[in-house]
Design a protein around this motif. Structure first.
Motif, PDB file in Angstrom:
ATOM      1  N   GLY A 247      -1.452  11.151   1.981  1.00  0.00           N
ATOM      2  CA  GLY A 247      -1.495  11.735   3.310  1.00  0.00           C
ATOM      3  C   GLY A 247      -0.574  11.387   4.458  1.00  0.00           C
ATOM      4  N   HIS A 248      -0.661   9.848   4.704  1.00  0.00           N
ATOM      5  CA  HIS A 248       0.159   9.189   5.409  1.00  0.00           C
ATOM      6  C   HIS A 248       1.674   9.276   4.893  1.00  0.00           C
ATOM      7  CE1 HIS A 248       1.852   6.202   8.193  1.00  0.00           C
ATOM      8  NE2 HIS A 248       1.826   5.348   7.157  1.00  0.00           N
ATOM      9  N   THR A 249       1.596   8.916   3.468  1.00  0.00           N
ATOM     10  CA  THR A 249       2.723   9.208   2.467  1.00  0.00           C
ATOM     11  C   THR A 249       2.254   9.740   1.248  1.00  0.00           C
ATOM     12  OG1 THR A 249       2.738   6.916   1.764  1.00  0.00           O
ATOM     13  CG2 THR A 249       4.181   7.414   3.551  1.00  0.00           C
TER      14      THR A 249
ATOM     15  N   GLY B 266      -3.964  -0.021   4.006  1.00  0.00           N
ATOM     16  CA  GLY B 266      -2.695   0.219   4.575  1.00  0.00           C
ATOM     17  C   GLY B 266      -2.904   1.239   5.793  1.00  0.00           C
ATOM     18  N   ASP B 267      -1.910   2.259   5.791  1.00  0.00           N
ATOM     19  CA  ASP B 267      -1.995   3.204   6.944  1.00  0.00           C
ATOM     20  C   ASP B 267      -2.852   4.321   6.704  1.00  0.00           C
ATOM     21  OD1 ASP B 267      -0.200   1.215   7.693  1.00  0.00           O
ATOM     22  OD2 ASP B 267       1.437   2.482   8.193  1.00  0.00           O
ATOM     23  N   THR B 268      -3.764   4.692   5.823  1.00  0.00           N
ATOM     24  CA  THR B 268      -4.490   5.737   5.677  1.00  0.00           C
ATOM     25  C   THR B 268      -5.476   5.848   6.577  1.00  0.00           C
ATOM     26  OG1 THR B 268      -3.901   5.720   3.524  1.00  0.00           O
ATOM     27  CG2 THR B 268      -6.130   6.871   4.073  1.00  0.00           C
TER      28      THR B 268
ATOM     29  N   ARG C 210       3.781   2.341  15.375  1.00  0.00           N
ATOM     30  CA  ARG C 210       3.388   3.826  15.698  1.00  0.00           C
ATOM     31  C   ARG C 210       3.045   4.654  14.539  1.00  0.00           C
ATOM     32  NH1 ARG C 210       7.985   4.752  19.792  1.00  0.00           N
ATOM     33  NH2 ARG C 210       7.615   3.642  21.453  1.00  0.00           N
ATOM     34  N   CYS C 211       2.110   4.119  13.597  1.00  0.00           N
ATOM     35  CA  CYS C 211       1.670   4.825  12.248  1.00  0.00           C
ATOM     36  C   CYS C 211       0.391   5.514  12.413  1.00  0.00           C
ATOM     37  CB  CYS C 211       1.841   3.644  11.301  1.00  0.00           C
ATOM     38  SG  CYS C 211       3.404   3.690  10.284  1.00  0.00           S
ATOM     39  N   ALA C 212      -0.198   5.345  13.592  1.00  0.00           N
ATOM     40  CA  ALA C 212      -1.709   6.000  13.771  1.00  0.00           C
ATOM     41  C   ALA C 212      -1.698   7.117  14.796  1.00  0.00           C
ATOM     42  CB  ALA C 212      -2.366   4.862  14.211  1.00  0.00           C
TER      43      ALA C 212
ATOM     44  N   THR D 202       0.763  -1.180   0.117  1.00  0.00           N
ATOM     45  CA  THR D 202      -0.066  -0.001   0.069  1.00  0.00           C
ATOM     46  C   THR D 202       0.873   1.259  -0.179  1.00  0.00           C
ATOM     47  OG1 THR D 202      -0.065  -0.272   2.480  1.00  0.00           O
ATOM     48  CG2 THR D 202      -1.979  -0.906   1.180  1.00  0.00           C
ATOM     49  N   HIS D 203       1.950   1.099   0.504  1.00  0.00           N
ATOM     50  CA  HIS D 203       2.725   2.366   0.588  1.00  0.00           C
ATOM     51  C   HIS D 203       4.138   1.859   1.268  1.00  0.00           C
ATOM     52  CE1 HIS D 203       1.499   1.979   4.770  1.00  0.00           C
ATOM     53  NE2 HIS D 203       2.598   2.761   5.157  1.00  0.00           N
ATOM     54  N   ILE D 204       5.407   2.586   0.983  1.00  0.00           N
ATOM     55  CA  ILE D 204       6.734   2.606   1.727  1.00  0.00           C
ATOM     56  C   ILE D 204       6.486   2.587   3.251  1.00  0.00           C
ATOM     57  CG2 ILE D 204       9.060   3.153   1.609  1.00  0.00           C
ATOM     58  CD1 ILE D 204       7.823   2.709  -1.021  1.00  0.00           C
ATOM     59  N   HIS D 205       6.599   1.269   3.841  1.00  0.00           N
ATOM     60  CA  HIS D 205       6.405   1.381   5.134  1.00  0.00           C
ATOM     61  C   HIS D 205       7.470   1.894   6.041  1.00  0.00           C
ATOM     62  CE1 HIS D 205       2.838  -1.312   4.900  1.00  0.00           C
ATOM     63  NE2 HIS D 205       3.367  -1.948   3.743  1.00  0.00           N
ATOM     64  N   ALA D 206       7.151   2.466   7.252  1.00  0.00           N
ATOM     65  CA  ALA D 206       8.228   3.043   8.031  1.00  0.00           C
ATOM     66  C   ALA D 206       8.290   2.334   9.458  1.00  0.00           C
ATOM     67  CB  ALA D 206       7.914   4.474   8.398  1.00  0.00           C
ATOM     68  N   ASP D 207       7.379   1.271   9.727  1.00  0.00           N
ATOM     69  CA  ASP D 207       7.387   0.871  10.978  1.00  0.00           C
ATOM     70  C   ASP D 207       7.867  -0.501  11.137  1.00  0.00           C
ATOM     71  OD1 ASP D 207       5.167   0.292   9.498  1.00  0.00           O
ATOM     72  OD2 ASP D 207       4.285  -0.474  11.474  1.00  0.00           O
ATOM     73  N   HIS D 208       7.710  -1.240   9.880  1.00  0.00           N
ATOM     74  CA  HIS D 208       8.352  -2.546   9.764  1.00  0.00           C
ATOM     75  C   HIS D 208       8.921  -2.970   8.349  1.00  0.00           C
ATOM     76  CE1 HIS D 208       4.399  -3.104   7.635  1.00  0.00           C
ATOM     77  NE2 HIS D 208       5.171  -3.854   6.958  1.00  0.00           N
TER      78      HIS D 208
HETATM   79 FE   LIG Z   1       3.096   3.183   7.294  1.00  0.00          FE
END
Ligand SMILES: [Fe+2]
Length: 365
Positions: free
Chosen positions: A222-224, A240-242, A361-363, A166-172
């Motif tokens: 928005g998230h990314t 994803g993380d939206t 901690r993406c939320a 869904t996007h480039i992840h930052a937490d895993h």
């Molecule tokens: Fe994320």
């Protein structure tokens, strides 16, 4: 379960099978940001370091196996020795909570004639998905070892046809590229210029076919900037993380000053508004949850209508939403800069557990 040690996969299998096991977490309260579902916490860390059971001595343990757990497995091993000396059938979780970060379980649901396996990384709160139509499967946001997805797909006599993030992840660390390479299928990623490896670019409105179904990409920045939601027949949105259940994706992990983060938050507001135009009964299937995921086989999902009706952050007008989001930015995910860097390079270290330790901690709730 070996004599005095239990591996993560052994404990995971016991819990998944509903077998009786008491998990006793002996960490200091200050060290706890995540837990094993059903575990009992006893603040015995200092006592154990001093060589005695402390409050553990008063604990009325039910008969049967006991698994002790701490951060890395060392202090829990002291508890195991002392409990065994009292006749308790204790063993230590090998590698402690750091190793538990990789534990997972599954839940299944059917959406629009597609079978969906929600693969839940309970040790970290990451949700990934296998979606199948006519025995052809795609995986979204692989977050545990590629072997897990291959096994789950093979067991069901399905065939993997593509992997998508869904996007480039930052937490895993994403395992999607590795899974796609290993199985010789396409790896689809939202179009962007951050990653430094070849991939199939997804743009707004693109379709990923499998069986007689398809995922439709809905750009939801928005998230990314590249964050993309995948729609399944307008009956489910893999967000994803939206969009989470009661929270939204944080808009600050790409850096930038307050004005830039506010711009991302505005985009996020628009993305969420678009998502909430889906039918009220459409399912929201996010990329994370905020709590350890139980071994109960129950899918973690909510409906668009539920979010519209009951999540206050969702009904705010744009300016108020941006203000609320900026006021609630949580601490950065541990090691997020290194994790982003590795995800952009498409690399996975031999032992990802050190980088990935800790809660997601993406939320923003
Ligand atoms: Fe994320």
């Amino acid at each position: 379960m070996t004599a005095e040690r239990t591996s993560v996969s052994e404990l995971q299998e016991l819990l998944a099978a509903g077998r009786h096991v008491t998990v006793v977490d002996v960490r200091s309260p200050a060290d706890i940001d995540w837990a094993i579902p059903g575990s009992i916490h006893v603040d015995a860390y200092d006592a154990l370091k001093a060589g005695n059971l402390g409050p553990l001595a008063q604990l009325n343990l039910p008969p049967g196996p006991v698994v002790t757990v701490c951060g890395m497995g060392n202090t829990a091993a002291i508890a195991t020795d002392l409990l065994r000396a009292r006749g308790v059938q204790a063993s230590t979780l090998e590698g402690g909570m750091r190793a538990w970060s990789l534990a997972w379980n599954t839940a299944e649901l059917t959406v629009a004639d597609c079978e969906v396996v929600q693969v839940r990384r309970t040790g970290k709160g990451c949700l990934s998905y296998i979606i199948a139509s006519q025995a052809e499967a795609v995986v979204i946001d692989a977050s545990v070892d590629p072997d897990v997805y291959v096994r789950l797909i093979t067991e069901r006599n399905w065939r993997l046809v593509g992997v998508v993030d869904t996007h480039i992840h930052a937490d895993h660390l994403s395992r999607s590229k590795l899974l796609a390479e290993r199985e010789g299928v396409d790896f689809w990623l939202p179009a962007q210029r951050r990653t430094r490896f070849p991939f199939q670019a997804i743009n707004d409105g693109d379709r990923i076919p499998f069986g007689v179904a398809e995922l439709v990409a809905l750009l939801s920045p928005g998230h990314t900037a590249e964050s993309t939601t995948y729609l399944l027949a307008n009956a489910a949105a893999f967000t994803g993380d939206t969009r989470f259940f009661t929270s939204v994706g944080r808009p600050d992990l790409e850096g930038g000053d307050r004005d830039e983060v506010a711009t991302h938050a505005r985009l996020l507001h628009e993305s969420i508004r678009r998502l909430l135009e889906l039918p009220a009964e459409a399912l929201i299937l996010p990329g994370h949850v905020a709590d350890p995921i139980r071994f109960d086989g129950r899918p973690l999902a909510t409906r668009v209508g539920t979010i519209r009706d009951s999540v206050p952050l969702t009904s705010l007008e744009q300016d108020a939403f941006v203000e609320a989001v900026l006021a609630r930015i949580p601490p950065n995910p541990p090691n997020h800069a290194q994790i982003i860097e590795l995800n952009e390079r498409g690399e996975l270290p031999d032992d990802p557990s050190e980088l990935e330790a800790g809660a997601n901690r993406c939320a923003i709730a």
